[in-house]
Design a protein around this motif. Structure first.
Motif, mmCIF file in Angstrom:
data_model
loop_
_atom_site.group_PDB
_atom_site.id
_atom_site.type_symbol
_atom_site.label_atom_id
_atom_site.label_comp_id
_atom_site.label_asym_id
_atom_site.label_seq_id
_atom_site.Cartn_x
_atom_site.Cartn_y
_atom_site.Cartn_z
ATOM 1 N N ASN A 60 20.348 18.625 -9.991
ATOM 2 C CA ASN A 60 19.140 18.066 -9.399
ATOM 3 C C ASN A 60 19.004 18.543 -7.961
ATOM 4 O O ASN A 60 19.970 18.494 -7.187
ATOM 5 C CB ASN A 60 19.184 16.537 -9.443
ATOM 6 C CG ASN A 60 19.018 15.992 -10.841
ATOM 7 O OD1 ASN A 60 18.238 16.510 -11.630
ATOM 8 N ND2 ASN A 60 19.762 14.941 -11.168
ATOM 9 N N GLN A 61 17.812 19.001 -7.625
ATOM 10 C CA GLN A 61 17.487 19.428 -6.264
ATOM 11 C C GLN A 61 16.332 18.565 -5.778
ATOM 12 O O GLN A 61 15.257 18.564 -6.379
ATOM 13 C CB GLN A 61 17.068 20.898 -6.248
ATOM 14 C CG GLN A 61 18.118 21.856 -6.781
ATOM 15 C CD GLN A 61 17.528 23.227 -7.036
ATOM 16 O OE1 GLN A 61 16.580 23.396 -7.785
ATOM 17 N NE2 GLN A 61 18.114 24.233 -6.393
ATOM 18 N N GLY A 62 16.541 17.818 -4.705
ATOM 19 C CA GLY A 62 15.521 16.888 -4.247
ATOM 20 C C GLY A 62 15.213 17.017 -2.778
ATOM 21 O O GLY A 62 15.898 17.716 -2.026
ATOM 22 N N ALA A 63 14.153 16.327 -2.364
ATOM 23 C CA ALA A 63 13.738 16.218 -0.973
ATOM 24 C C ALA A 63 13.635 17.573 -0.273
ATOM 25 O O ALA A 63 14.188 17.763 0.814
ATOM 26 C CB ALA A 63 14.692 15.303 -0.190
ATOM 27 N N PRO A 64 12.923 18.563 -0.856
ATOM 28 C CA PRO A 64 12.831 19.866 -0.190
ATOM 29 C C PRO A 64 11.972 19.803 1.063
ATOM 30 O O PRO A 64 11.007 19.043 1.144
ATOM 31 C CB PRO A 64 12.177 20.750 -1.255
ATOM 32 C CG PRO A 64 11.349 19.804 -2.064
ATOM 33 C CD PRO A 64 12.156 18.537 -2.124
ATOM 34 N N LEU A 65 12.340 20.618 2.033
ATOM 35 C CA LEU A 65 11.576 20.813 3.270
ATOM 36 C C LEU A 65 11.439 22.310 3.487
ATOM 37 O O LEU A 65 12.265 23.093 3.001
ATOM 38 C CB LEU A 65 12.274 20.163 4.457
ATOM 39 C CG LEU A 65 12.492 18.648 4.392
ATOM 40 C CD1 LEU A 65 13.418 18.204 5.515
ATOM 41 C CD2 LEU A 65 11.173 17.901 4.464
ATOM 42 N N ILE A 66 10.427 22.717 4.254
ATOM 43 C CA ILE A 66 10.166 24.142 4.427
ATOM 44 C C ILE A 66 9.655 24.412 5.830
ATOM 45 O O ILE A 66 8.971 23.574 6.431
ATOM 46 C CB ILE A 66 9.145 24.637 3.362
ATOM 47 C CG1 ILE A 66 9.019 26.161 3.362
ATOM 48 C CG2 ILE A 66 7.795 23.970 3.559
ATOM 49 C CD1 ILE A 66 8.225 26.697 2.175
ATOM 50 N N CYS A 67 10.005 25.574 6.372
ATOM 51 C CA CYS A 67 9.434 26.028 7.644
ATOM 52 C C CYS A 67 9.277 27.542 7.579
ATOM 53 O O CYS A 67 9.904 28.219 6.760
ATOM 54 C CB CYS A 67 10.298 25.622 8.842
ATOM 55 S SG CYS A 67 11.858 26.535 8.998
#
Length: 578
Positions: A45-52
C-alpha cells in the motif's frame, strides 16, 4: 583537449526568435489514456502522496508505506529516476506520514513528515502524540541530512501537533510552522538551513498572539526575505482574519493581535510577489439563520499596510456558508480568485482577476462542475499568471477527475467542460490528490487508488499546456537546453528572480566539462563572463550581482544567462530591478 568558448558566434537574436515562435512534441512515457494513467504498481500500500516540481519539467513524489517514507523523481517524459521502488526518506517501518514537500532549488526536495512511532512503542495508540521530522534529498535521491531525519518537534505528552507548513524563498533556509497543543494552544516556528542545522530553540519558537489558538486554521506565505506572513482567525474579533509577520531571525515585529484584514472566514492566502500577501475570505453581513455574506479580497504589504481599503474589494455579493475561495498570484502584484456561489438560483463556479491596485479586470463563469466547500480542489498557479484546478466529479461512481484552466486574460483554453484526466470502469475514487506545474504551462498530478490487485498504489498523469494527456511540449528554447545525452548537464532556474541583490546560477555536470557561463543583454551583447574554464563533475553555483565585467551596475531590464557545456548551450532569463 577541451575547447574554449571565446568564439561563440551564433547570432543571439536568431536563437531567441526561434525560442519564441517554434515548438514541438517529444515522445514520452506518460499515458495519454484517462482510463489507464501512469500507475506505479507495487505489492504494497502506498498512501498520502505529495508532489513538487523538480524545476526541470518533471516532479518529485513522496509517499508513505509500511516500509517507511519513500520518494521518487519522475522526469518530464514520465521516466522514474530513482528506480522502480524509489529512494528511502525516513528510517524503515514505523508509523510515519509525509505532510509537506517543496523543491530545494537544485533538483532535489525537502520533505516533512509526522511520526507516531514513539507513541506506539510506548503503548499509547488510542491518543498518540506525534513528532515532526524533516529530510532533504538531492537530485539523485540521496539523503543529505541525518539518515533518521532532523527532528523539528519531539514528542511531548498530551500535546499533539498538526497543520504543518514549510516554505523558502532562497533555498538556503527553510521556515517551518505548525499548530501545537502545548498550553496555551499556539503556533510555533523553526528555521532550518540547507545543511540541516536548526536556528531556534529545540521544539520551536512560539508565535505570540493576543489569545490562545482555539482554531488551527491558518495559511502562510513568504515575506520575500526568508521569513513568513501568517494569516489566521483573530480571537475576540468580529469574524475577521489577521496577519502576523515572522522574520527570518525569528522576530515578531507586528502587534500581538496581528493586522486585521476584514475579509471574514474561510480564507485563502497567496503571496503578492513583493513581500506582502493577498487574502480572500467570506464576510457575513448578517447573522444566522439568514447567513447573508459577501466575498472580500484584500492586499497587505510588507509593512502591514492595507492597500485595497479598510474592507478590501468585493469579488461576489452572493457568498454563503458553502463558499470557499482559492487564490493564486498573477505574478504582477495581483491575484486570480475562484469560488462558487448561488447566482440566479443556480450554483456556479467563478474566476476573477484583481490587479495590483485592487481593480477587478475580468470575471468568468459557467464551468460545468462546481464543488461543495468541503471538497477542497487542487489549485496550481504558474509564472504566466494562469490558474489550473483539479476536481473530482462526485456525480459519477467512477471517480472522474477533471482539470480546468483560466489564463491571465480570462480565456478558458481547456473549455468550460474541462479536460477528463481520470476515469475508471469500476467504482473507485482517487485519494490524496496533489499536483504541481510542469514548467511549460501544464501540470503533473498524483493520487492514490485501490487497484484490481487490492493494493493501494500511486497513479500519475501529465497534462500539457494544450490540455492533452501525455503530451510533452518542447520549445526551441528547450531544445537548446536538452543535450544529446539528456543528463550531461542541467541548468537550474535562477533564484531569486528578479535579482535581489544577487542571483544564484546553479548547474549540475554529469562529467568533467569545459564550461562557459556568461550574461548577455537583449541584443546578444556580452555583459559579463562569470565562468570560462574546465569544471569537475557535480553541482556548481555561481552568484551574479547585477554588474558588468567592469563592475558597473547594469540598467534595469531583462538579461539572459547562457551556459555552454562542451558545445551544447542552455539559456535562462533573469530580470534586474534595482
Amino acid at each position: 583537449m577541451m575547447k574554449s568558448f571565446r568564439d561563440c558566434s551564433r547570432p543571439f537574436w536568431l536563437v531567441m526568435c526561434g525560442m519564441l515562435i517554434c515548438s514541438a512534441e517529444a515522445p514520452a512515457q506518460w499515458s495519454n489514456d484517462p482510463r489507464v494513467n501512469t500507475v506505479w504498481e507495487q505489492n504494497e500500500n502506498q498512501g498520502a502522496p505529495l508532489i513538487c516540481t523538480d524545476d526541470e519539467g518533471g516532479a518529485i513524489v513522496t509517499w508513505g508505506s509500511e516500509r517507511g517514507i519513500f520518494a521518487n523523481r519522475v522526469d518530464k517524459f514520465g521516466y522514474r529516476q530513482w528506480g522502480s521502488n524509489g529512494a528511502p526518506v525516513s528510517p524503515p517501518a514505523g508509523f510515519r506520514t509525509p505532510t509537506n514537500i517543496i523543491p530545494d532549488g537544485l533538483g532535489g526536495a525537502v520533505i516533512v513528515w509526522e511520526d507516531f512511532t514513539k507513541s506506539f512503542e510506548l503503548g499509547v495508540p488510542n491518543n498518540p502524540e506525534n513528532e515532526m521530522y524533516v529530510q532533504r534529498v538531492d537530485r539523485q535521491g540521496r539523503r543529505l541530512w541525518d539518515s533518521s531525519g532532523v527532528i523539528i518537534r519531539e514528542r511531548i505528552e498530551k500535546a499533539g501537533i498538526g497543520d504543518f507548513e514549510i516554505l523558502s524563498d532562497d533555498y538556503q533556509t527553510f521556515m517551518i510552522s505548525w499548530f501545537d497543543q502545548r498550553e496555551p494552544w499556539q503556533w510555533y516556528v523553526q528555521r532550518i538551513d540547507a545543511y540541516g542545522q536548526v536556528a531556534f530553540e529545540p521544539n520551536g519558537r512560539p508565535v505570540p498572539i493576543e489569545s490562545f489558538a482555539n482554531n488551527a486554521r491558518r495559511r502562510v506565505v513568504s515575506d520575500g526575505k526568508g521569513g513568513m506572513l501568517m494569516t489566521r482567525f483573530r480571537q475576540n474579533a468580529n469574524q475577521t482574519a489577521a496577519v502576523d509577520k515572522i522574520t527570518k531571525e525569528g522576530e515578531f515585529p507586528w502587534p500581538t493581535e496581528g493586522i486585521s484584514v476584514n475579509t471574514g472566514g474561510a480564507f485563502a492566502t497567496t503571496s503578492d510577489g513583493q513581500g506582502g500577501a493577498i487574502i480572500a475570505g467570506v464576510y457575513f453581513t448578517s447573522p444566522s439563520p439568514s447567513n447573508v455574506a459577501e466575498g472580500r479580497i484584500q492586499r497587505i504589504d510588507s509593512a502591514g499596510s492595507l492597500l485595497w481599503g479598510e474592507n478590501g474589494k468585493t469579488f461576489t455579493p452572493d457568498a454563503d456558508v458553502r463558499t470557499v475561495p482559492h487564490l493564486v498570484n498573477d505574478n504582477d502584484g495581483g491575484a486570480l480568485v475562484t469560488w462558487d456561489d448561488t447566482t440566479g438560483g443556480q450554483r456556479q463556479r467563478f474566476v476573477a482577476r484583481f490587479n495590483s491596485r485592487g481593480k477587478m479586470l475580468w470575471k468568468t463563469q459557467g464551468f460545468r462542475i462546481w464543488y461543495h466547500s468541503t471538497i477542497a480542489p487542487t489549485i496550481i498557479g504558474n509564472d504566466k499568471g494562469s490558474m489550473i484546478w483539479l476536481v473530482v466529479d462526485f456525480n459519477t461512481t467512477a471517480g472522474d477527475l477533471f482539470a480546468f484552466k483560466v489564463d491571465s486574460n480570462g480565456t478558458v483554453p481547456w473549455g468550460m467542460e474541462g479536460v477528463l484526466i481520470r476515469h475508471r470502469d469500476f467504482e473507485e475514487w482517487p485519494y490524496f490528490l496533489e499536483a504541481t506545474r510542469d514548467e511549460q504551462g501544464g501540470f503533473i498530478a498524483v493520487w492514490s487508488e485501490r487497484r484490481p490487485s487490492f493494493w493501494q498504489n500511486l497513479a500519475l498523469q501529465q497534462v500539457s499546456v494544450n490540455g492533452k494527456l501525455g503530451e510533452v511540449v518542447t520549445s526551441v528554447h528547450e531544445r537548446h537546453e536538452v543535450p544529446t545525452h539528456p543528463q550531461d548537464f542541467v541548468f537550474h532556474h535562477p533564484f531569486p528572480n528578479p535579482l535581489q541583490p544577487t542571483v544564484n546560477l546553479s548547474f549540475y555536470l554529469r562529467k568533467p566539462s569545459q564550461v562557459l557561463l556568461r550574461v548577455v543583454n537583449l541584443t546578444g551583447q556580452e555583459i559579463v563572463r562569470l565562468v570560462d574554464q574546465p569544471l569537475a563533475q557535480g553541482n556548481h553555483a555561481i552568484s551574479w550581482d547585477g554588474r558588468s565585467q567592469n563592475k558597473k551596475e547594469v540598467v534595469d531590464g531583462i538579461y539572459f544567462c547562457q551556459l555552454f557545456v562542451d558545445n551544447v548551450s542552455q539559456v535562462r532569463k533573469v530580470v534586474v530591478l534595482h
